[in-house]
Motif scaffolding. Sequence first.
Motif, mmCIF file in Angstrom:
data_model
loop_
_atom_site.group_PDB
_atom_site.id
_atom_site.type_symbol
_atom_site.label_atom_id
_atom_site.label_comp_id
_atom_site.label_asym_id
_atom_site.label_seq_id
_atom_site.Cartn_x
_atom_site.Cartn_y
_atom_site.Cartn_z
ATOM 1 N N ALA A 40 0.812 -1.208 0.000
ATOM 2 C CA ALA A 40 0.000 0.000 0.000
ATOM 3 C C ALA A 40 0.852 1.266 0.000
ATOM 4 N N VAL A 41 2.140 1.176 0.138
ATOM 5 C CA VAL A 41 3.099 2.282 0.112
ATOM 6 C C VAL A 41 2.716 3.372 1.106
ATOM 7 N N GLY A 42 3.207 3.213 2.294
ATOM 8 C CA GLY A 42 2.954 4.182 3.356
ATOM 9 C C GLY A 42 2.470 3.481 4.611
ATOM 10 N N PRO A 43 2.376 4.221 5.709
ATOM 11 C CA PRO A 43 1.986 3.593 6.972
ATOM 12 C C PRO A 43 0.484 3.652 7.251
ATOM 13 N N VAL A 44 0.032 2.670 8.012
ATOM 14 C CA VAL A 44 -1.288 2.678 8.635
ATOM 15 C C VAL A 44 -1.019 2.831 10.134
ATOM 16 N N PHE A 45 -1.614 3.860 10.738
ATOM 17 C CA PHE A 45 -1.479 4.089 12.176
ATOM 18 C C PHE A 45 -2.799 3.753 12.840
ATOM 19 N N TYR A 46 -2.743 3.130 14.017
ATOM 20 C CA TYR A 46 -3.974 2.940 14.771
ATOM 21 C C TYR A 46 -3.708 2.968 16.260
ATOM 22 N N ASP A 47 -4.746 3.330 17.009
ATOM 23 C CA ASP A 47 -4.687 3.362 18.463
ATOM 24 C C ASP A 47 -5.597 2.270 19.010
ATOM 25 N N THR A 48 -5.140 1.602 20.075
ATOM 26 C CA THR A 48 -5.947 0.582 20.727
ATOM 27 C C THR A 48 -6.755 1.233 21.853
ATOM 28 N N GLU A 49 -7.670 0.462 22.439
ATOM 29 C CA GLU A 49 -8.455 0.978 23.568
ATOM 30 C C GLU A 49 -7.568 1.334 24.755
ATOM 31 N N LYS A 50 -6.407 0.688 24.856
ATOM 32 C CA LYS A 50 -5.467 0.959 25.955
ATOM 33 C C LYS A 50 -4.504 2.096 25.616
ATOM 34 N N LYS A 51 -4.817 2.818 24.558
ATOM 35 C CA LYS A 51 -4.034 3.992 24.129
ATOM 36 C C LYS A 51 -2.659 3.649 23.568
ATOM 37 N N ASP A 52 -2.459 2.398 23.156
ATOM 38 C CA ASP A 52 -1.215 2.041 22.464
ATOM 39 C C ASP A 52 -1.299 2.581 21.047
ATOM 40 N N HIS A 53 -0.206 3.142 20.581
ATOM 41 C CA HIS A 53 -0.136 3.680 19.223
ATOM 42 C C HIS A 53 0.693 2.707 18.383
ATOM 43 N N VAL A 54 0.110 2.182 17.286
ATOM 44 C CA VAL A 54 0.752 1.164 16.464
ATOM 45 C C VAL A 54 0.925 1.699 15.046
ATOM 46 N N GLN A 55 2.048 1.390 14.422
ATOM 47 C CA GLN A 55 2.322 1.772 13.039
ATOM 48 C C GLN A 55 2.642 0.521 12.241
ATOM 49 N N ALA A 74 -9.029 4.107 16.781
ATOM 50 C CA ALA A 74 -8.723 5.262 15.934
ATOM 51 C C ALA A 74 -7.775 4.776 14.841
ATOM 52 N N LEU A 75 -7.946 5.309 13.644
ATOM 53 C CA LEU A 75 -7.213 4.805 12.490
ATOM 54 C C LEU A 75 -6.818 5.960 11.587
ATOM 55 N N THR A 76 -5.567 5.952 11.127
ATOM 56 C CA THR A 76 -5.099 6.917 10.133
ATOM 57 C C THR A 76 -4.505 6.135 8.977
ATOM 58 N N ASN A 77 -5.024 6.389 7.785
ATOM 59 C CA ASN A 77 -4.551 5.717 6.577
ATOM 60 C C ASN A 77 -3.646 6.679 5.813
ATOM 61 N N ASP A 78 -2.349 6.571 6.015
ATOM 62 C CA ASP A 78 -1.385 7.409 5.295
ATOM 63 C C ASP A 78 -0.772 6.655 4.117
ATOM 64 N N THR A 79 -1.460 5.635 3.623
ATOM 65 C CA THR A 79 -0.985 4.899 2.451
ATOM 66 C C THR A 79 -1.522 5.566 1.191
ATOM 67 N N LEU A 80 -1.166 5.005 0.046
ATOM 68 C CA LEU A 80 -1.657 5.509 -1.229
ATOM 69 C C LEU A 80 -2.879 4.738 -1.719
ATOM 70 N N VAL A 81 -3.461 3.882 -0.847
ATOM 71 C CA VAL A 81 -4.593 3.042 -1.222
ATOM 72 C C VAL A 81 -5.694 3.176 -0.170
ATOM 73 N N ASP A 82 -6.947 3.309 -0.615
ATOM 74 C CA ASP A 82 -8.079 3.376 0.300
ATOM 75 C C ASP A 82 -8.265 2.038 1.003
ATOM 76 N N LEU A 83 -8.835 2.082 2.226
ATOM 77 C CA LEU A 83 -9.040 0.830 2.952
ATOM 78 C C LEU A 83 -10.427 0.763 3.560
ATOM 79 N N LEU A 84 -10.799 -0.445 3.966
ATOM 80 C CA LEU A 84 -12.044 -0.711 4.675
ATOM 81 C C LEU A 84 -11.685 -1.316 6.024
#
Length: 120
Positions: A40-55, A74-84
Amino acid sequence: MAVDRRRPRPANRGRRGAVAVGAGLLALVLGGCSGLGRTAVGPVFYDTEKKDHVQVNSPPVKGCHRFGPQGAVALTNDTLVDLLAYPTDDCSGGSIYVSTMTSDVVAPGAGPWRSYSFIH
């Protein structure tokens, strides 16, 4: 004065052959690489319920990907491809569309997202 009696060679013959060989090699390389895992070229960032930040960096475009045991709130899609994003572990059920270079959070009272896939 000496006369050159060799038959003249067309100047383009060598270039045409090189172009044909180059085009053939290019077709082989592109055809061979198409089966490789595109990312997908780029990172996907997400936060868990315990406030862990994952890349997750450049995940494969194909397949279903899990957010991990805690899921994502919580989710951030910084890739070049849309996601579901899905509420299940197997990319089934209702999904949330997160286009490239955007973010989203789960609705209040809803459970975390458990998996995601890319639109390709």
